[in-house]
Structures are given as structure tokens and as C-alpha cells.
Enzyme design. Structure first.
Site, PDB file in Angstrom:
ATOM      1  N   TYR A 463       0.842  -1.202   0.000  1.00 28.64           N
ATOM      2  CA  TYR A 463       0.000   0.000   0.000  1.00 28.64           C
ATOM      3  C   TYR A 463       0.873   1.246   0.000  1.00 28.64           C
ATOM      4  O   TYR A 463       0.962   1.946  -0.974  1.00 28.64           O
ATOM      5  CB  TYR A 463      -0.948  -0.013   1.204  1.00 28.64           C
ATOM      6  CG  TYR A 463      -1.926   1.125   1.205  1.00 28.64           C
ATOM      7  CD1 TYR A 463      -3.056   1.093   0.398  1.00 28.64           C
ATOM      8  CD2 TYR A 463      -1.724   2.254   2.009  1.00 28.64           C
ATOM      9  CE1 TYR A 463      -3.960   2.149   0.382  1.00 28.64           C
ATOM     10  CE2 TYR A 463      -2.622   3.313   2.003  1.00 28.64           C
ATOM     11  CZ  TYR A 463      -3.738   3.262   1.185  1.00 28.64           C
ATOM     12  OH  TYR A 463      -4.633   4.308   1.167  1.00 28.64           O
ATOM     13  N   SER A 543      -6.607   0.753  -4.230  1.00 32.35           N
ATOM     14  CA  SER A 543      -6.708   2.182  -3.976  1.00 32.35           C
ATOM     15  C   SER A 543      -5.343   2.830  -4.178  1.00 32.35           C
ATOM     16  O   SER A 543      -4.800   2.789  -5.280  1.00 32.35           O
ATOM     17  CB  SER A 543      -7.263   2.420  -2.564  1.00 32.35           C
ATOM     18  OG  SER A 543      -7.682   3.750  -2.407  1.00 32.35           O
ATOM     19  N   ASP A 626     -18.086   3.098  -7.135  1.00 33.81           N
ATOM     20  CA  ASP A 626     -16.947   3.574  -6.357  1.00 33.81           C
ATOM     21  C   ASP A 626     -16.910   5.099  -6.442  1.00 33.81           C
ATOM     22  O   ASP A 626     -16.520   5.666  -7.458  1.00 33.81           O
ATOM     23  CB  ASP A 626     -15.640   2.978  -6.875  1.00 33.81           C
ATOM     24  CG  ASP A 626     -14.458   3.284  -5.967  1.00 33.81           C
ATOM     25  OD1 ASP A 626     -14.603   4.143  -5.067  1.00 33.81           O
ATOM     26  OD2 ASP A 626     -13.396   2.663  -6.139  1.00 33.81           O
ATOM     27  N   HIS A 661     -15.906   1.035  -3.310  1.00 38.67           N
ATOM     28  CA  HIS A 661     -14.469   0.996  -3.079  1.00 38.67           C
ATOM     29  C   HIS A 661     -14.041  -0.250  -2.317  1.00 38.67           C
ATOM     30  O   HIS A 661     -12.858  -0.564  -2.262  1.00 38.67           O
ATOM     31  CB  HIS A 661     -14.040   2.256  -2.326  1.00 38.67           C
ATOM     32  CG  HIS A 661     -12.592   2.569  -2.445  1.00 38.67           C
ATOM     33  ND1 HIS A 661     -11.970   2.767  -3.669  1.00 38.67           N
ATOM     34  CD2 HIS A 661     -11.621   2.708  -1.510  1.00 38.67           C
ATOM     35  CE1 HIS A 661     -10.690   3.023  -3.467  1.00 38.67           C
ATOM     36  NE2 HIS A 661     -10.446   2.993  -2.173  1.00 38.67           N
TER      37      HIS A 661
END
Length: 707
Positions: A463, A543, A626, A661
Site C-alpha cells: 500500500y 486504492s 466507487d 471501493h
């Protein structure tokens, strides 16, 4: 498999000049909301048809769907919340699309179903989001999420009868739920969006309101707003004793806040006097609890790895006093339970907890079961108990009850599983990034795979942003991958919150390339150490992690066999133009400022696809609802991938309907998506499911300790 024929996608001659550089954007038309743009809807349908046909033909897909379903079929519980002698908690029997909410009177009371979101929508895509009982447990305030959107509808029910009240709040988003006695609650919302702009319009003017039970929303009292600063957002909390309301304000995604306090004892109807407590938007302030006029906070003010401070608002000259000093570990959160403090620390991305006196005096360490993540520890002053959850990569969450007076911890709900967690080993390694930085990484394998000391297909996850720490957690999809003989690795990249402010700062803005270097170095480490097979390394991220995957594939396409880019931020020159994207400038920078533009342009996944390079197999995933990272990011990126000459491996996009999302996704959709991803990865990493890979289902998923 037959050669893929990608759908024809219109390319426009759209070129803009930014700071003297011409930038093409041929697929901007794909930014339009699919609900209101027939041409985009047609493109989505054609892309999904190609992707669904390809995924359905993968030979191991049926196996992975079956195994994920089996690994997910266990009874699981949420951490209980106590109010007025009632215990509230969520429970999923295993394969329900949404968890149900139960209540019971006392620890030994009979469970009673309060809310069943599974009855709210035929497709299971309407979810129970947050919920909060009133102080005496008479009412329950809860938020409803539909189709994965960030918008919430707030509703209330009578706990004693289970009957819904008429109260309903619309256009709430990024809100806390804070009761003021039993008369009403504080919440945050945005102005109603213009027609057709609900899923793409920018979010400005967040305001805190008070809703009095039994009144319409248009009668709600304005509590706090900053019309001169529409970019600021505001969230309200109330201390457990109901004495103080705290308004926490922010500008972007950075944990830099201002705090104001409202004394609820002297409030007149319609009057909300908020006085400053913390000013300047310079530091993180996390409310721990309040008792009377005393407040406890966890903060990184003059302590990059956080400390615990307190203030007495009744003092002649109130000032912050340090109770627990900064340490090497990160102080993630704290709670006041009974007459003690429960501190939750993170060391190298794994949890441990300590219990101290209210004045910060000497206490004891709470033993946790190995490398994992502890959460919860909620309670209130005077309470004799608290509950917490512990989970790791090889075991789902168990819920524990801790008696604060004796220190005794006992299981409250422990799931029965269809496999032996001890058959899988979790280890932590450290590797060196490009600039010499030491970076931690978790590696998970079956004991048989680890003992064989042979490289296997490996999935690397990352991430690296927004001060978010990735910690150990359970995933049924990952378990199906591990059972089949693969390895899983999670790298704790710079940009995250694993080591405090400096770690975050080292991976954002002009330093964003460090995140990509860390991820690439993690992949090289896995191959060089003989953990990942040379042609069997796959990567995955969602994301900001989807951005990560897109960027490193462009930079090192030779290193990876396959890539899964989920709901990613792919156009770094226009991310700030949609919904919550304007907040992200704290991490990414401002596209309309030249210095930031140069950095963003250099790594933007959409703008840096390397024509003529041999790319790994890529599966892009997004969803039509989303409204956090709008799907146009993924649409444009996938169209650009399919247009470029990048070799023979597939570049596909999977577009979910009635999903967002990620949060609130029904179990059925999660299983389908997981099976598609694992089958795709297995095809391109060489993972082959052994014929004897079967685990007998344990005959149900009954918890050992029924709440």
C-alpha cells in the site's frame, strides 16, 4: 487459451499543455458517470463480456471459488459494545452476505436479532455500516451503505421493541455517530449534491449538525461549520459520560487537526458554543476518553511516534500534561476502562497492549498470541471489563473479554475452522531498499512449503501511503492461495504509518518514488532469497495500492509475472477533480503546481505505459459505484493498456456492478472476485493445485463460546 480480442475504444485527440509540456488524454470521455453516459455504459458492458469469458475459461477458477467459500464459512463476531446493561455485537453465520446485529441483556442474556441487512436488498449489496447505542441503550443509531457508495443514510430504532423510528438523515459521509444523552445525536454531512453529481462531484462544506429525535432533518440544528473555509471537514464525538462534545477538524487526509470543545451541561436549545482546544492543523489528536472536565488524548505533538497526554479543563490555567512518554514503538490508540488505561502499541507492524493506571503509572503487559493485530479495548470509566479481537494471517479474529480488576482474559467467541492454523507459518523478514533503508515484510507459507525450501509462486501485497499501517489480518482468499502451495508476502512500505511521522513523510509528495523502490526491492528480495519463483512473482494492491501496482509495473515490467491493480488512482494529473480526491493532495501534491506536477507526471500509471515493453498479465478491478476513487481512473488506464503494444499477456478489466471501493461488499461478490483473481494469478505464475489439496469441512462454523 484463445487470443484475446479487446473491444474497440474511441481515442480522442485531446492534448493539454501543462507547464510547457503537452500531455495527451485520449480517454477522458471515460471519466463520465456510467449511470448518465450511454457510451461509457456500452464500453463497460463490452469490456466485462471479454473479461468474464476469459476468467470463466481458466481451469482452476472453480477450485478456488469452492475453497474460498469453504474458508469463509465460519461463524464470526464483532467486538461487543456495552450500553445500559445491554451488549450489542455483529454476527455472521459464515456465508451470509451481510453480518446481522444482535443485542442481549447482560452477559448471560438470550441473543436477540435487532437488524438483518440481508433483508434490505435482493442482491445483498445494502450493508449495515456503523452503529452506536445511546448511553442507556434505549436507542440504536446506525448508518446504511448502499451499493458500496461512501454516502450514508442514518436511521434509528427502539432497542426494547426493535421498532424503527421515523428519523432519517440523508447525505451523511465520513461521519461519526455521537449521541447527546437520549434526546438526539451529532453527525456530519455535506450539502445535497446537484442532480447527477452524487458519485463524482467534489465534497466541500462538511458541517456538523444535531438531530433531535422525532423531528425532520430540515429542522436539525447547525453545530459547527466553516463557510469561509469550505475545504475543511468536521467530525463530532461525545465523551462517554455525555459531558463534552469534541469537534475535530481537518483539511486533507493528513492527520493534522484542530479540536474544539463544547460543554454540553450548559447548552441551551439551539446554542452550540465551541471553544478552541487545539489550533494550527499541525499534529494528530486522537480522543481517548473524557471524564467530567478531564480529557485524555493520543498525539504526535512533539512526539513523532505518539504519546499519551491529558488536560483538566476546570483548572485555572488548563494545559496538556504528559502521562505516557513517546517510545520506540508506535502508540496506535488507547482506552479508559474502569480505572485503568489500555494502550495499544505497534512494534514492526505487529500489536501488543499494556494496561496502566489512569495517571500513567506502572501496569502490566497483555500477552497476545504471536505475530498479529489486536483491536478494540473499548470501554468507559467505571466499567470492569473490555473486549478485544486478535487476528493474524493464518487465523481469523477471536474475541476476548478482559476483566480489568483481575487481569484475567477469557475467550468470548472463538471460531471453529476447517483447517489447522498451525499448518501455516508467519514470519517477519527485513530487507534493504534501493537507498539502504531497512523495510519489514511479513511472509506466510504452509509449513510444508517452508520446509521444502523451494521457490513457489508468490503474491506480494503493498500500500505505502496516507500514514496507513498494514498489519497482519485474515483473508479467506489468501488462505486458498496458501493451501494451493503459494506464498504470500506483505511489505510495510514507506508512506505508511508503521514507524510514525518520519516513515510517512519518506513516502509521499516528492518522496513517493521511495514507495515504488521499496516495493520493487521487496520483489527482488523474494526472488533472491528463493521464496518466490523467478517467473512466478505476482503483485496486488488496492486504492493507493492500485496506484502502486500501476507505477511499479511501468517501471519494472520484467520483474513480475502478473499484477492485480484494484480500484487504483491511475491518473495523477486529475485525481483532485472528483469526490474526495481533493483531500489526497496532502499525500500526492497538487497537480496544478509545477514542482508537484513534475513529480506526478513522472510516475502516473496512465501516463507512463511503456510502449513496446513486455508487460506482465494485468487484471484491473473497479466498481461502478466507487465514489472514493471514481472508476474513470481504472477505465482510462485499462483502455491505454489495451491500446499499447505490451506483449502477449492479457490486460483485462473487471468492473463490478452495485459495488464501491470495497466496504459493504456482500459475501457472494467477495467470493466471486477472489476466485477470479486467484485463477488469473495461478494461470500466469504457474501455480498448480495439487490433486490431493482437500480439507474436510469441520461440519459447521459454530463458535466455542456463544455470546
Amino acid at each position: 487459451m484463445p487470443e484475446i480480442t479487446y473491444p474497440q475504444t474511441r481515442r480522442d485527440d485531446l492534448v493539454e499543455t501543462h507547464f510547457g509540456e503537452e500531455v495527451a488524454d485520449p480517454y477522458r470521455w471515460l471519466e463520465a458517470d456510467v449511470r448518465h453516459a450511454p457510451e461509457v455504459a456500452d464500453w463497460v458492458g463490452r469490456e466485462n463480456a471479454v473479461t468474464e469469458s476469459y476468467l470463466a475459461g481458466l481451469p482452476q477458477r472453480a477450485h478456488f471459488e469452492r475453497r474460498i467459500r469453504t474458508f469463509m464459512d465460519y461463524e464470526r463476531f464483532g467486538i461487543p459494545t456495552k450500553a445500559g446493561g445491554y451488549y450489542f455485537y455483529t454476527r455472521n453465520t459464515g456465508l451470509q452476505n451481510q453480518a446481522q446485529l444482535f443485542v442481549r441483556k447482560g452477559l448471560e442474556g438470550e441473543p436477540r436479532l435487532l437488524l438483518d441487512p440481508n433483508a434490505w436488498a435482493a442482491d445483498g449489496a445494502t450493508a449495515l455500516d456503523a452503529w452506536e447505542p445511546s448511553e442507556k441503550g434505549r436507542y440504536l443509531l446506525y448508518s446504511v451503505q448502499d451499493g458500496g457508495s461512501d454516502w450514508r443514510i442514518l436511521r434509528v430504532l427502539d432497542v426494547r421493541t426493535g421498532a424503527p423510528l421515523d428519523d432519517e438523515i440523508r447525505w451523511a459521509k465520513f461521519t461519526a455517530l455521537a449521541w447527546v444523552g437520549e434526546e438526539g445525536f451529532l453527525y456530519s454531512r455535506f450539502p445535497a449534491p446537484q442532480e447527477g453529481a452524487a458519485f463524482q462531484g467534489l465534497n466541500y462544506d462538511q458541517t456538523v449538525y444535531f438531530h433531535r429525535l422525532g423531528t425532520p432533518q430540515d429542522s436539525d440544528e447547525l453545530v459547527y461549520a466553516t463557510p469561509d473555509h469550505p475545504d475543511q471537514g468536521h467530525v463530532a464525538e461525545v465523551t462517554q459520560d455525555g459531558r463534552l462534545a469534541l469537534i475535530t477538524s481537518h483539511v486533507g487526509t493528513d492527520a493534522r487537526y484542530e479540536v474544539r470543545v463544547i460543554d454540553l451541561r450548559h447548552r441551551r436549545r439551539g446554542e452550540w458554543k465551541a471553544r478552541p482546544l487545539v489550533s494550527g492543523f499541525t499534529d494528530d489528536w486522537k480522543l481517548v476518553e473524557g471524564a467530567g472536565q478531564r480529557l485524555w488524548y493520543v498525539t504526535n505533538w512533539n512526539a513523532p511516534r505518539y504519546r499519551l497526554v491529558a488536560i483538566d479543563l476546570d483548572a485555572p490555567d488548563p494545559e496538556w500534561r504528559e502521562l505516557v512518554a513517546e517510545r520506540e514503538e508506535i502508540l496506535e490508540r488507547a482506552g479508559v476502562v474502569g480505572d485503568q488505561l489500555v494502550l495499544n502499541y505497534m512494534r514492526d507492524a505487529a500489536s501488543h497492549a499494556e494496561i496502566l493506571a489512569l495517571d500513567g503509572g506502572k501496569g502490566r503487559t497483555l500477552s497476545l498470541n504471536g505475530i498479529g493485530t489486536a483491536s478494540g479495548f473499548r470501554g468507559r470509566p467505571g466499567d470492569p471489563e473490555t473486549f478485544y479481537a486478535f487476528t493474524s494471517f493464518n487465523c481469523p479474529a477471536s474475541i476476548y473479554r478482559m476483566d480489568l480488576s483481575t487481569g484475567v482474559t477469557a475467550p468470548f467467541a472463538t471460531p471453529k475452522l476447517c483447517y489447522d492454523p498451525g499448518a501455516y507459518v508467519v514470519e517477519q523478514r527485513f530487507y534493504t531498499s534501493k537507498d539502504g533503508t531497512r523495510v519489514p515484510m511479513f511472509i506466510v507459507r504452509s509449513r510444508a512449503v517452508a520446509k521444502a525450501r523451494q521457490p513457489v509462486p508468490t503474491l506480494l501485497y503493498g500500500y505505502g501511503g496516507f500514514d496507513v499501517a498494514l498489519t497482519p489480518g485474515f483473508s479467506a482468499t489468501r488462505m486458498a492461495w496458501l493451501e494451493a502451495g503459494g506464498a504470500f508476502a506483505l511489505a510495510n512500505l514507506r508512506g505508511g504509518g508503521e514507524y510514525g511521522r518520519a516513515w510517512h513523510d519518506a513516502g509521499r509528495g516528492a518522496n513517493k518514488q521511495n514507495v515504488f523502490d521499496d516495493f520493487i526491492a521487496a520483489g527482488e528480495f523474494l526472488v533472491n532469497e528463493g521464496i518466490a519463483s523467478k517467473d512466478g512473482l505476482a503483485i496486488q494492491g488496492g486504492s493507493n495500492g492500485g496506484l502502486l501496482v500501476g507505477a511499479v509495473v511501468n517501471q519494472r515490467p520484467d520483474l513480475f509475472a502478473a499484477a492485480i491493480a484494484q480500484v487504483g488512482v491511475m491518473d495523477m494529473l486529475r485525481f483532485d477533480r472528483f469526490t474526495a480526491g481533493r483531500y489526497w493532495v496532502d499525500d500526492y501534491g497538487h497537480p496544478d503546481r509545477e514542482d508537484d506536477f513534475r513529480v506526478l507526471r513522472a510516475y502516473s500509471p496512465y501516463h507512463n505505459i511503456r510502449e513496446g515493453a513486455a508487460y506482465p498479465a494485468i487484471l484491473v478491478t473497479t466498481a461502478d459505484t466507487d465514489d472514493r476513487v471514481v472508476p474513470g481512473h481504472s477505465f482510462k488506464y485499462a483502455a491505454a493498456l489495451q491500446h499499447a503494444r505490451l506483449g502477449d499477456k492479457p490486460r483485462l478489466i473487471r468492473i463490478e456492478t452495485r459495488a464501491g471501493h470495497g466496504s459493504g461488499k456482500p459475501t457472494d461478490k467477495a467470493i466471486e472476485e477472489g476466485a477470479d483473481i486467484l485463477a488469473f494469478l495461478a494461470r500466469w505464475t504457474g501455480l498448480r493445485v495439487p490433486e490431493d489439496t482437500t480439507i474436510a469441512h469441520a461440519g459447521g462454523s459454530e463458535a466455542e463460546a456463544q455470546p
